[in-house]
Write an enzyme that holds these catalytic residues in place. Structure first.
Site, PDB file in Angstrom:
ATOM      1  N   HIS A 183       0.824  -1.209   0.000  1.00 16.67           N
ATOM      2  CA  HIS A 183       0.000   0.000   0.000  1.00 16.67           C
ATOM      3  C   HIS A 183       0.853   1.250   0.000  1.00 16.67           C
ATOM      4  CE1 HIS A 183      -4.098  -1.772   1.424  1.00 16.67           C
ATOM      5  NE2 HIS A 183      -3.980  -1.742   0.123  1.00 16.67           N
ATOM      6  N   CYS A 481       0.588  -4.563 -18.896  1.00 13.96           N
ATOM      7  CA  CYS A 481      -0.262  -3.811 -17.969  1.00 13.96           C
ATOM      8  C   CYS A 481       0.212  -3.921 -16.530  1.00 13.96           C
ATOM      9  CB  CYS A 481      -1.724  -4.234 -18.073  1.00 13.96           C
ATOM     10  SG  CYS A 481      -2.037  -5.916 -17.516  1.00 13.96           S
TER      11      CYS A 481
END
Length: 547
Positions: A183, A481
């Site tokens: 995160h 991606c």
């Protein structure tokens, strides 16, 4: 002295170090005076206050940070945790101790699960600290205050702190823990913060020490000399100039087009991506519709979200990934059964095949959104292993009326069978995060093996080349991606390996656009060839630079 870690983005910053304060001391293993009801009432108030504070921060942060903080707020009121805390108080523990023990127990469970769930243990620890601070009537540990700009050094940073960093004061971020997809890294990338994670030795740097945080080269230079500091200022000025230049479509120096697309997790992010020059969407993650639900969303609700996304990109390519659940993202209505090794279990397309109606509903919603807009919709399946799975998904997509149907290459077996796969699929999109994880057997969420989680590794690059060659032979596109596309130097190599499009976090578009514009296709291929011949990730990067 030079320390190494994992750079997030391509920025560089220099300044004095300021370290995060140590967490609150562990509460005493004490018993309350017999008033369990009073202790429970105080804890309930603290839980509610912390949840409200995190939700307020979420609204202020927006984007990826909002979802992270809202998830943290939900942790503060998780029914199982709340019940555990109350039971411990009723058994005699003080409120502080009950919170500490209950949250620590849950943290240990998450850590044992590994992967994404282990990373969430850090978030849970921060929530516990905030609740205990509230009970003590003291400020929660957080980013230190300073009148002058600084480089923040921490063991790790909680989402609530990362999301609302004062960018006027925090020049850069260095953490000893975490990996490129933690995160901390995700939110730093979204906010364009110069950041390095997994830096061994970072906690030994004393407050006030001047350092250079060089994300582009994944290094922290301690006590830099005058020449190094001058180079930092030059690079900062060059980046600012490039960011101010008019946005153009991605292309190499010889005019070879390389469309630069955005990775998005919500339709709300579309406008920002367009503003930063995204030529379309290379990865739209649909999990946001499913993760907080107790049952699968309806066709109508999904269609509304997909339509909102597609309307932001008229005439442009938008690649949507079918629900990627399982492993780190279990869903109660799809695949919440315990697995000893969920990263290798019933996840991605495997889980969707086992609950085909959920997949059919999602593809139907996408077909309806496709018909209602002018965007060029492409749909792909996650975690596909071979040609048989490819045929299943492509045939189902065509049956339901989708125009362009492909698969993601995240499992090494798909690259080995690239020629078979590209004979069936309309396109392949390479998810470099998972492809690297599975190729090198290194959990991409685990800081202790972050050095292995490097898409520059020649083993990963050779798999990318196999897919690129198969795509060229079949006359079909092969895109990237994964986060590898956000590394400008690696982006050039990926194009040299045969990638036809690159998709990344919107904040990375400017750096990649500039890097591509400096090389021809032949130079990109030369760099790729040099990297393929290396023995390690570091050697591959060096070889590509020298070429």
């Amino acid at each position: 002295m030079e320390l190494r870690g994992v750079g997030v983005g391509r920025g560089v910053a220099a300044g004095p170090v300021l370290r995060m304060p140590e967490p609150l001391a562990e509460p005493a293993d004490a018993r309350h005076d017999g008033d369990a009801a009073g202790e429970i009432a105080e804890v309930d108030d603290a839980l509610a206050a912390v949840a409200a504070d995190l939700n307020t921060r979420a609204q202020a942060a927006g984007g990826d940070a909002q979802a992270v903080l809202e998830a943290a707020a939900m942790m503060a009121q998780d029914p199982m945790l709340v019940d555990d805390v109350r039971a411990r108080i009723e058994a005699g523990s003080t409120g502080e101790r009950a919170v500490f023990d209950a949250f620590r127990s849950f943290q240990e469970q998450l850590t044992a699960m590994g992967g994404y769930m282990a990373e969430r243990a850090t978030d849970l620890a921060d929530v516990a600290q905030r609740i205990i601070a509230r009970l003590r009537g003291v400020p929660a540990p957080g980013v230190p205050q300073s009148d002058t700009p600084f480089i923040l050094v921490a063991r790790d940073l909680a989402p609530a702190d990362t999301a609302l960093l004062d960018l006027e004061k925090v020049l850069g971020l260095v953490t000893s823990d975490g990996g490129p997809t933690s995160h901390t890294a995700i939110l730093a990338r979204q906010k364009s913060i110069v950041a390095l994670v997994g830096v061994q030795g970072a906690l030994d740097i004393a407050d006030g020490t001047t350092v250079v945080a060089d994300a582009a080269n994944s290094t922290v230079i301690v006590d830099p000399d005058a020449a190094q500091l001058e180079d930092v200022q030059r690079r900062i000025a060059e980046r600012a100039s490039a960011a101010a230049a008019p946005v153009q479509d991605g292309a190499l120096a010889d005019g070879t087009p390389v469309p630069l697309l955005a990775n998005l997790g919500s339709p709300d992010e579309a406008a920002g991506a367009v503003e930063l020059g995204a030529e379309g969407v290379g990865l739209f993650r649909t999990e946001f519709l499913f993760l907080d639900a107790t049952s699968a969303p309806t066709v109508e609700s999904q269609q509304a979200s997909y339509t909102a996304l597609l309307e932001a990109f008229p005439g442009r390519k938008v690649v949507v990934r079918a629900l990627d659940a399982g492993a780190d993202k279990p869903l109660s209505f799809l695949n919440d059964a315990h697995e000893e090794n969920p990263a290798l279990g019933l996840r991605g397309l495997r889980a969707l095949r086992a609950s085909e109606q959920i997949l059919r509903d999602q593809l139907t919603a996408l077909k309806n959104a496709q018909d209602a807009t002018e965007a060029d919709l492409w749909v792909m399946a996650p975690m596909v292993s071979d040609a048989e799975e490819t045929r299943y998904f492509v045939e189902l997509g065509r049956e339901l009326g989708l125009k362009t149907v492909g698969v993601m290459a995240e499992v090494p077996s798909l690259a080995v069978l690239a020629d078979q796969v590209l004979a069936i699929a309309d396109f392949v999109s390479i998810g470099t995060n998972d492809l690297t994880q599975y190729t090198l057997a290194a959990d991409r969420m685990l800081g202790s093996v972050a050095s292995y989680q490097d898409p520059w590794h020649p083993a990963v690059l050779r798999l990318v080349k196999s897919l690129g060659d198969a795509g060229a032979a079949a006359g079909k596109p092969v895109g990237i991606c994964g986060e590898a596309a956000a590394d400008p130097d690696l982006a050039v190599v990926l194009v040299g390996l045969g990638a036809t499009t690159l998709s990344m976090s919107p904040a990375a578009l400017a750096d990649v656009r500039q890097a591509l514009a400096e090389v021809t296709i032949e130079q990109a291929r030369a760099k790729a060839t040099a990297a393929l011949g290396a023995m390690t990730a570091a050697e591959a990067r060096a070889a590509a630079t020298a070429a």
